[in-house]
Write a protein that holds these residues in place. Structure first.
Motif, PDB file in Angstrom:
ATOM      1  N   UNK A   1      19.033  -2.393 -31.692  1.00 24.14           N
ATOM      2  CA  UNK A   1      17.672  -2.845 -31.464  1.00 24.14           C
ATOM      3  C   UNK A   1      17.119  -2.095 -30.258  1.00 24.14           C
ATOM      4  N   UNK A   2      15.812  -1.905 -30.254  1.00 24.96           N
ATOM      5  CA  UNK A   2      15.132  -1.376 -29.076  1.00 24.96           C
ATOM      6  C   UNK A   2      13.788  -2.068 -28.962  1.00 24.96           C
ATOM      7  N   UNK A   3      13.248  -2.071 -27.759  1.00 24.78           N
ATOM      8  CA  UNK A   3      11.971  -2.755 -27.563  1.00 24.78           C
ATOM      9  C   UNK A   3      10.817  -1.790 -27.760  1.00 24.78           C
ATOM     10  N   UNK A   4       9.696  -2.355 -28.173  1.00 24.40           N
ATOM     11  CA  UNK A   4       8.506  -1.547 -28.404  1.00 24.40           C
ATOM     12  C   UNK A   4       7.852  -1.187 -27.076  1.00 24.40           C
ATOM     13  N   UNK A   5       7.726  -2.162 -26.197  1.00 22.36           N
ATOM     14  CA  UNK A   5       7.234  -1.903 -24.844  1.00 22.36           C
ATOM     15  C   UNK A   5       7.829  -2.968 -23.935  1.00 22.36           C
ATOM     16  N   UNK A   6       7.813  -2.711 -22.650  1.00 19.25           N
ATOM     17  CA  UNK A   6       8.449  -3.621 -21.695  1.00 19.25           C
ATOM     18  C   UNK A   6       7.823  -5.014 -21.789  1.00 19.25           C
ATOM     19  N   UNK A   7       8.637  -5.986 -22.180  1.00 17.18           N
ATOM     20  CA  UNK A   7       8.251  -7.395 -22.234  1.00 17.18           C
ATOM     21  C   UNK A   7       7.042  -7.699 -23.115  1.00 17.18           C
ATOM     22  N   UNK A   8       6.763  -6.827 -24.056  1.00 13.80           N
ATOM     23  CA  UNK A   8       5.623  -7.068 -24.926  1.00 13.80           C
ATOM     24  C   UNK A   8       5.917  -6.505 -26.307  1.00 13.80           C
ATOM     25  N   UNK A   9       5.462  -7.166 -27.340  1.00 13.38           N
ATOM     26  CA  UNK A   9       5.534  -6.710 -28.724  1.00 13.38           C
ATOM     27  C   UNK A   9       6.922  -6.768 -29.354  1.00 13.38           C
ATOM     28  N   UNK A  10       7.901  -7.282 -28.660  1.00 17.04           N
ATOM     29  CA  UNK A  10       9.184  -7.552 -29.292  1.00 17.04           C
ATOM     30  C   UNK A  10      10.064  -6.346 -29.517  1.00 17.04           C
ATOM     31  N   UNK A  11      10.886  -6.455 -30.564  1.00 21.04           N
ATOM     32  CA  UNK A  11      11.944  -5.491 -30.807  1.00 21.04           C
ATOM     33  C   UNK A  11      11.870  -4.914 -32.224  1.00 21.04           C
ATOM     34  N   UNK A  12      12.563  -3.793 -32.376  1.00 18.75           N
ATOM     35  CA  UNK A  12      12.764  -3.157 -33.669  1.00 18.75           C
ATOM     36  C   UNK A  12      14.268  -3.194 -33.917  1.00 18.75           C
ATOM     37  N   UNK A  13      14.680  -3.683 -35.083  1.00 18.00           N
ATOM     38  CA  UNK A  13      16.097  -3.790 -35.426  1.00 18.00           C
ATOM     39  C   UNK A  13      16.396  -2.879 -36.611  1.00 18.00           C
ATOM     40  N   UNK A  14      17.530  -2.215 -36.532  1.00 13.13           N
ATOM     41  CA  UNK A  14      17.920  -1.337 -37.626  1.00 13.13           C
ATOM     42  C   UNK A  14      19.219  -0.632 -37.306  1.00 13.13           C
ATOM     43  N   UNK A  15      19.389   0.548 -37.871  1.00 14.17           N
ATOM     44  CA  UNK A  15      20.636   1.277 -37.678  1.00 14.17           C
ATOM     45  C   UNK A  15      20.394   2.780 -37.821  1.00 14.17           C
ATOM     46  N   UNK A  16      21.279   3.535 -37.188  1.00 12.21           N
ATOM     47  CA  UNK A  16      21.242   4.989 -37.275  1.00 12.21           C
ATOM     48  C   UNK A  16      22.169   5.477 -38.369  1.00 12.21           C
ATOM     49  N   UNK A  17      21.745   6.512 -39.034  1.00 17.03           N
ATOM     50  CA  UNK A  17      22.609   7.329 -39.870  1.00 17.03           C
ATOM     51  C   UNK A  17      22.225   8.753 -39.513  1.00 17.03           C
TER      52      UNK A  17
END
Length: 144
Positions: free
Chosen positions: A111-127
């Motif tokens: 997971x990574x965040x979209x922006x600091x403390x705003x707009x939440x996270x993106x979840x997924x995986x790398x290939x």
């Protein structure tokens, strides 16, 4: 000029353009994003109530991250990115993403965040250098 002559001229121009050899342009390295496994059928990962600012922030973040390689993102210690692996037992989704062949596809979920403390996270995986987005989590519901 008649439309018949114009059409013939267009065809000749297209033929001459197609005969031009393309130069070998080196595509810059960086990750790509795929929505192949994107799921929007869970209310907690829904974008239904999001405004255009959310979408604009998401697209800017994806554009900016596409300049980096996967290892640069994974190893980044920046508080503005906060990319890290997901430990399913610590989440509201202990069974993982629930995608077909997940055991073979997903080595480590991230997971990574979209922006600091705003707009939440993106979840997924790398290939390799592709990040497959599975969930968009604007309200941080994966850990609620």
């Amino acid at each position: 000029m008649s439309s018949k002559k114009l059409k013939k001229a267009d065809i000749r121009r297209q033929q001459s353009l197609s005969s031009i050899k393309r130069l070998d342009v080196k595509i810059p390295e960086g990750i790509s994003f795929s929505f192949r496994y994107y799921q929007d059928d869970k209310d907690k990962f829904s974008l239904a109530d999001r405004d255009s600012r959310y979408l604009a922030s998401l697209l800017r973040r994806l554009r900016d991250l596409s300049q980096l390689k996967s290892q640069e993102i994974i190893n980044n210690q920046s508080k503005s990115l906060r990319c890290h692996g997901i430990v399913w037992q610590d989440t509201t989704e202990p069974n993982g993403f629930g995608i077909p062949n997940e055991d073979e596809l997903v080595n480590i979920p991230y997971q990574f965040q979209i922006s600091a403390n705003e707009y939440g996270r993106v979840h997924g995986f790398f290939s390799e250098n592709i990040f497959y987005i599975v969930w968009l989590d604007p309200d941080h519901n994966l850990y609620s």
